[in-house]
Enzyme design. Structure first.
Site, PDB file in Angstrom:
ATOM      1  N   PRO A 150       0.774  -1.250   0.000  1.00 33.52           N
ATOM      2  CA  PRO A 150       0.000   0.000   0.000  1.00 33.52           C
ATOM      3  C   PRO A 150       0.805   1.301   0.000  1.00 33.52           C
ATOM      4  CG  PRO A 150       0.015  -0.938   2.185  1.00 33.52           C
ATOM      5  CD  PRO A 150       0.727  -1.919   1.296  1.00 33.52           C
ATOM      6  N   CYS A 151       1.467   1.589  -1.116  1.00 36.54           N
ATOM      7  CA  CYS A 151       2.223   2.835  -1.234  1.00 36.54           C
ATOM      8  C   CYS A 151       1.290   4.053  -1.231  1.00 36.54           C
ATOM      9  CB  CYS A 151       3.107   2.820  -2.472  1.00 36.54           C
ATOM     10  SG  CYS A 151       2.264   2.462  -4.014  1.00 36.54           S
ATOM     11  N   HIS A 152       0.005   3.836  -1.505  1.00 34.80           N
ATOM     12  CA  HIS A 152      -0.945   4.948  -1.488  1.00 34.80           C
ATOM     13  C   HIS A 152      -1.159   5.505  -0.080  1.00 34.80           C
ATOM     14  CE1 HIS A 152      -3.467   1.373  -0.720  1.00 34.80           C
ATOM     15  NE2 HIS A 152      -4.249   2.195  -0.040  1.00 34.80           N
TER      16      HIS A 152
END
Length: 166
Positions: A122-124
């Protein structure tokens, strides 16, 4: 030679191309259009099912083996991203501290940008220190949608925790 399996998932915010091998997810990225679909395996089917559950608000954690290909530093950053809880955010500095490299904030941003397994890794959930949205390979509009989606699901589930760790 490892066989690669490729499939597509039409999310509410765009088409995701998922590439897997016999054991793990290799990439999950937004694309403009679907390509040819080849052979499917259980890993690919599971990834598509779990992405569908995520977008429907039925899944908060992915149960998929991922293959992280990069430098040791990049792998440390990407593993750090996996520890950011659903519905929360962390700053680049938070990630740098979590991997015991507090001064590597800019390098964390560069590694975050090279994440090939969007949403699942989850880089978001990584934002600027001041709480501002910063770069996202899929576009800031998608990043905002994903954060809003997770926050909305948490609120509907009665979970109470902050949108940001900062």
């Amino acid at each position: 030679m490892n066989n690669k399996y490729m499939g597509y998932y039409k999310s509410p915010i765009g088409i995701l191309e998922i590439v897997c091998d016999k054991e793990s997810v290799l990439s999950c990225n937004f694309v403009d259009k679907e390509g040819e679909i080849g052979q499917v395996n259980l890993i690919l089917e599971s990834a598509i099912t779990q992405l569908d559950e995520y977008f429907k608000g039925e899944r908060k954690e992915f149960d998929l083996k991922v293959a992280l290909h990069g430098t040791e530093f990049q792998k440390n950053v990407w593993n750090g991203l996996l520890n950011i809880p659903y519905g929360t955010t962390a700053s680049y500095k938070d990630i740098a501290i979590s991997i015991n490299n507090e001064k590597a904030v800019r390098a964390v941003g560069n590694a975050n940008n090279k994440n090939k397994i969007s949403i699942i890794v989850p880089c978001h959930r990584v934002i600027g220190k001041n709480g501002a949205l910063t770069g996202y390979a899929g576009g800031l509009d998608k990043k905002q949608w994903l954060l809003d989606h997770e926050n909305r699901i948490n609120l509907n589930a009665g979970d109470v925790f902050p949108v940001s760790k900062s």
